[in-house]
Design a protein around this motif. Structure first.
Motif, PDB file in Angstrom:
ATOM      1  N   ARG A  23     -35.025 -36.536  -8.584  1.00  0.00           N
ATOM      2  CA  ARG A  23     -34.519 -37.260  -7.403  1.00  0.00           C
ATOM      3  C   ARG A  23     -33.152 -36.758  -6.986  1.00  0.00           C
ATOM      4  N   ARG A  24     -32.323 -36.390  -7.970  1.00  0.00           N
ATOM      5  CA  ARG A  24     -30.995 -35.858  -7.626  1.00  0.00           C
ATOM      6  C   ARG A  24     -31.134 -34.561  -6.832  1.00  0.00           C
ATOM      7  N   LEU A  25     -32.023 -33.688  -7.285  1.00  0.00           N
ATOM      8  CA  LEU A  25     -32.194 -32.411  -6.578  1.00  0.00           C
ATOM      9  C   LEU A  25     -32.812 -32.631  -5.194  1.00  0.00           C
ATOM     10  N   LEU A  34     -18.220 -24.026   2.793  1.00  0.00           N
ATOM     11  CA  LEU A  34     -17.652 -23.919   1.440  1.00  0.00           C
ATOM     12  C   LEU A  34     -18.615 -24.522   0.430  1.00  0.00           C
ATOM     13  N   GLU A  35     -18.856 -23.802  -0.641  1.00  0.00           N
ATOM     14  CA  GLU A  35     -19.682 -24.301  -1.744  1.00  0.00           C
ATOM     15  C   GLU A  35     -18.754 -24.508  -2.947  1.00  0.00           C
ATOM     16  N   LEU A  36     -18.430 -25.763  -3.234  1.00  0.00           N
ATOM     17  CA  LEU A  36     -17.542 -26.081  -4.355  1.00  0.00           C
ATOM     18  C   LEU A  36     -18.413 -26.408  -5.565  1.00  0.00           C
ATOM     19  N   GLY A  37     -18.461 -25.494  -6.512  1.00  0.00           N
ATOM     20  CA  GLY A  37     -19.344 -25.642  -7.668  1.00  0.00           C
ATOM     21  C   GLY A  37     -20.529 -24.703  -7.503  1.00  0.00           C
ATOM     22  N   LEU A  38     -20.261 -23.394  -7.655  1.00  0.00           N
ATOM     23  CA  LEU A  38     -21.343 -22.406  -7.494  1.00  0.00           C
ATOM     24  C   LEU A  38     -22.382 -22.577  -8.597  1.00  0.00           C
ATOM     25  N   GLY A  39     -21.914 -22.821  -9.828  1.00  0.00           N
ATOM     26  CA  GLY A  39     -22.830 -23.035 -10.959  1.00  0.00           C
ATOM     27  C   GLY A  39     -23.864 -21.934 -11.053  1.00  0.00           C
ATOM     28  N   ASN A  40     -25.109 -22.333 -11.146  1.00  0.00           N
ATOM     29  CA  ASN A  40     -26.226 -21.398 -11.245  1.00  0.00           C
ATOM     30  C   ASN A  40     -26.528 -20.703  -9.915  1.00  0.00           C
ATOM     31  N   GLY A  41     -26.016 -21.268  -8.827  1.00  0.00           N
ATOM     32  CA  GLY A  41     -26.216 -20.669  -7.509  1.00  0.00           C
ATOM     33  C   GLY A  41     -27.389 -21.241  -6.730  1.00  0.00           C
ATOM     34  N   ARG A  42     -27.992 -22.308  -7.269  1.00  0.00           N
ATOM     35  CA  ARG A  42     -29.185 -22.854  -6.583  1.00  0.00           C
ATOM     36  C   ARG A  42     -28.844 -23.393  -5.194  1.00  0.00           C
ATOM     37  N   THR A  43     -27.830 -24.231  -5.106  1.00  0.00           N
ATOM     38  CA  THR A  43     -27.529 -24.799  -3.783  1.00  0.00           C
ATOM     39  C   THR A  43     -26.875 -23.742  -2.885  1.00  0.00           C
ATOM     40  N   PHE A  67     -16.921 -21.376  -4.897  1.00  0.00           N
ATOM     41  CA  PHE A  67     -15.830 -21.648  -5.846  1.00  0.00           C
ATOM     42  C   PHE A  67     -16.413 -22.124  -7.168  1.00  0.00           C
ATOM     43  N   ASP A  68     -15.819 -21.649  -8.241  1.00  0.00           N
ATOM     44  CA  ASP A  68     -16.132 -22.200  -9.570  1.00  0.00           C
ATOM     45  C   ASP A  68     -15.079 -21.687 -10.549  1.00  0.00           C
ATOM     46  N   ARG A  69     -15.110 -22.279 -11.734  1.00  0.00           N
ATOM     47  CA  ARG A  69     -14.144 -21.847 -12.757  1.00  0.00           C
ATOM     48  C   ARG A  69     -14.426 -20.412 -13.181  1.00  0.00           C
ATOM     49  N   ALA A  70     -15.709 -20.127 -13.372  1.00  0.00           N
ATOM     50  CA  ALA A  70     -16.125 -18.798 -13.842  1.00  0.00           C
ATOM     51  C   ALA A  70     -17.499 -18.512 -13.252  1.00  0.00           C
ATOM     52  N   GLY A 117     -11.695 -19.755 -10.734  1.00  0.00           N
ATOM     53  CA  GLY A 117     -10.510 -20.463 -11.225  1.00  0.00           C
ATOM     54  C   GLY A 117     -10.662 -21.940 -10.904  1.00  0.00           C
ATOM     55  N   ASP A 118      -9.678 -22.694 -11.289  1.00  0.00           N
ATOM     56  CA  ASP A 118      -9.728 -24.136 -11.007  1.00  0.00           C
ATOM     57  C   ASP A 118      -9.609 -24.359  -9.499  1.00  0.00           C
ATOM     58  N   MET A 119     -10.564 -25.121  -8.950  1.00  0.00           N
ATOM     59  CA  MET A 119     -10.558 -25.357  -7.489  1.00  0.00           C
ATOM     60  C   MET A 119      -9.278 -26.014  -7.000  1.00  0.00           C
ATOM     61  N   ARG A 120      -8.653 -26.770  -7.865  1.00  0.00           N
ATOM     62  CA  ARG A 120      -7.410 -27.420  -7.434  1.00  0.00           C
ATOM     63  C   ARG A 120      -6.358 -26.363  -7.109  1.00  0.00           C
ATOM     64  N   ALA A 156     -19.629 -30.236  -2.083  1.00  0.00           N
ATOM     65  CA  ALA A 156     -18.931 -30.384  -3.364  1.00  0.00           C
ATOM     66  C   ALA A 156     -19.936 -30.858  -4.406  1.00  0.00           C
ATOM     67  N   ASP A 157     -20.313 -29.950  -5.281  1.00  0.00           N
ATOM     68  CA  ASP A 157     -21.277 -30.264  -6.361  1.00  0.00           C
ATOM     69  C   ASP A 157     -20.556 -29.957  -7.666  1.00  0.00           C
ATOM     70  N   ILE A 158     -19.744 -30.902  -8.091  1.00  0.00           N
ATOM     71  CA  ILE A 158     -18.774 -30.607  -9.154  1.00  0.00           C
ATOM     72  C   ILE A 158     -19.039 -31.368 -10.442  1.00  0.00           C
ATOM     73  N   GLY A 159     -20.059 -32.224 -10.445  1.00  0.00           N
ATOM     74  CA  GLY A 159     -20.295 -33.080 -11.606  1.00  0.00           C
ATOM     75  C   GLY A 159     -20.724 -32.284 -12.821  1.00  0.00           C
ATOM     76  N   GLY A 160     -20.566 -32.919 -13.962  1.00  0.00           N
ATOM     77  CA  GLY A 160     -21.030 -32.283 -15.196  1.00  0.00           C
ATOM     78  C   GLY A 160     -20.190 -32.646 -16.394  1.00  0.00           C
ATOM     79  N   ALA A 178     -13.068 -38.560 -11.060  1.00  0.00           N
ATOM     80  CA  ALA A 178     -11.624 -38.311 -10.980  1.00  0.00           C
ATOM     81  C   ALA A 178     -11.348 -36.938 -10.357  1.00  0.00           C
ATOM     82  N   MET A 179     -12.153 -35.952 -10.732  1.00  0.00           N
ATOM     83  CA  MET A 179     -11.979 -34.612 -10.151  1.00  0.00           C
ATOM     84  C   MET A 179     -12.216 -34.660  -8.640  1.00  0.00           C
ATOM     85  N   ALA A 180     -13.256 -35.383  -8.237  1.00  0.00           N
ATOM     86  CA  ALA A 180     -13.552 -35.485  -6.802  1.00  0.00           C
ATOM     87  C   ALA A 180     -12.366 -36.104  -6.058  1.00  0.00           C
TER      88      ALA A 180
HETATM   89  C1  SAM Z   1     -23.324 -29.250 -11.146  1.00  0.00           C
HETATM   90  S1  SAM Z   1     -22.575 -27.676 -11.342  1.00  0.00           S
HETATM   91  C2  SAM Z   1     -22.909 -26.868  -9.808  1.00  0.00           C
HETATM   92  C3  SAM Z   1     -24.364 -26.506  -9.637  1.00  0.00           C
HETATM   93  C4  SAM Z   1     -24.612 -25.600  -8.467  1.00  0.00           C
HETATM   94  N1  SAM Z   1     -24.246 -26.198  -7.198  1.00  0.00           N
HETATM   95  C5  SAM Z   1     -26.055 -25.148  -8.430  1.00  0.00           C
HETATM   96  O1  SAM Z   1     -26.829 -25.618  -7.553  1.00  0.00           O
HETATM   97  O2  SAM Z   1     -26.434 -24.314  -9.247  1.00  0.00           O
HETATM   98  C6  SAM Z   1     -20.864 -28.065 -11.195  1.00  0.00           C
HETATM   99  C7  SAM Z   1     -19.956 -26.849 -11.223  1.00  0.00           C
HETATM  100  O3  SAM Z   1     -18.653 -27.274 -10.802  1.00  0.00           O
HETATM  101  C8  SAM Z   1     -17.708 -26.502 -11.504  1.00  0.00           C
HETATM  102  N2  SAM Z   1     -16.422 -27.215 -11.467  1.00  0.00           N
HETATM  103  C9  SAM Z   1     -16.183 -28.538 -11.675  1.00  0.00           C
HETATM  104  N3  SAM Z   1     -14.879 -28.809 -11.525  1.00  0.00           N
HETATM  105  C10 SAM Z   1     -14.258 -27.639 -11.220  1.00  0.00           C
HETATM  106  C11 SAM Z   1     -12.909 -27.275 -10.951  1.00  0.00           C
HETATM  107  N4  SAM Z   1     -11.888 -28.164 -10.986  1.00  0.00           N
HETATM  108  N5  SAM Z   1     -12.634 -25.982 -10.660  1.00  0.00           N
HETATM  109  C12 SAM Z   1     -13.630 -25.062 -10.621  1.00  0.00           C
HETATM  110  N6  SAM Z   1     -14.936 -25.343 -10.879  1.00  0.00           N
HETATM  111  C13 SAM Z   1     -15.242 -26.625 -11.171  1.00  0.00           C
HETATM  112  C14 SAM Z   1     -18.293 -26.346 -12.899  1.00  0.00           C
HETATM  113  O4  SAM Z   1     -17.752 -25.210 -13.549  1.00  0.00           O
HETATM  114  C15 SAM Z   1     -19.793 -26.237 -12.618  1.00  0.00           C
HETATM  115  O5  SAM Z   1     -20.231 -24.894 -12.591  1.00  0.00           O
END
Ligand code: SAM
Length: 164
Positions: free
Chosen positions: A9-11, A33-42, A58-61, A78-81, A98-102, A110-112
């Motif tokens: 349901r989330r997806l 802007l895609e905040l939280g690239l993660g696996n790249g699905r969205t 954007f993502d940390r790594a 790097g850190d989105m902040r 913004a898909d930043i949860g986890g 709090a991050m949001a």
């Molecule tokens: C739920 S995943 C994203 C999934 C992605 N949208 C997808 O569909 O594959 C959340 C991502 O947000 C990133 N993230 C969360 N807070 C962050 C921050 N402050 N700076 C950089 N990346 C952050 C995490 O590293 C993680 O990869």
């Protein structure tokens, strides 16, 4: 509800909200802007919804599927902040996803909250924010979720357009 049902349901909610947002901003010009690239699905879904439009991710790594890695000039690691604070866009963004949860519910919320003002700085008037966490900001109006998406599962906001 099983965890599998909840995940599905989330997806579904994510996809429905992104599809709604694409309709809302179809007539606007500007990047996404895609905040939280993660696996790249969205990110991959956004590429399908916005062919030819600049999408900055954007993502940390980098941990995305090899088929879903943005060009280096559109990928901010790097850190989105920090990266959002330093970001200089060619034009204000019409959509921020913004898909930043986890990191746990409280930490994700709090991050949001920390990111809201930075997102607002880059959002065009009339632009849309789609988020996995509540991200209310003054001047933004919460949009009803698309049909089939439960209230509170995914969030859609639209920035106001200043009156002339
Ligand atoms: C739920 S995943 C994203 C999934 C992605 N949208 C997808 O569909 O594959 C959340 C991502 O947000 C990133 N993230 C969360 N807070 C962050 C921050 N402050 N700076 C950089 N990346 C952050 C995490 O590293 C993680 O990869």
């Amino acid at each position: 509800m099983s965890r599998l049902d909840s995940f599905i349901r989330r997806l579904e909610a994510q996809r429905a909200c992104l599809d709604l947002a694409a309709n809302l901003v179809a007539a606007m010009s500007g990047p996404v802007l895609e905040l939280g690239l993660g696996n790249g699905r969205t990110y991959d879904h956004l590429r399908a919804l916005f062919p030819g439009r600049e999408i900055f991710a954007f993502d940390r790594a980098l941990a995305a599927h090899p088929d879903c890695v943005p060009n280096a000039d559109r990928l901010f690691l790097g850190d989105m902040r920090d990266t959002l604070r330093r970001l200089a866009l060619p034009a204000p963004a019409v959509l921020v996803h913004a898909d930043i949860g986890g990191g746990g519910e409280a930490a994700s919320r709090a991050m949001a909250q920390e990111l809201v003002a930075l997102v607002a700085r880059h959002l065009a008037p009339g632009g849309v924010v789609v988020a996995d966490q509540p991200m209310a900001e003054q001047g933004w109006t919460a949009q009803s979720p698309p049909g089939g998406v439960a209230v509170g599962r995914y969030f859609v906001y639209r920035a106001g357009v200043p009156r002339a």
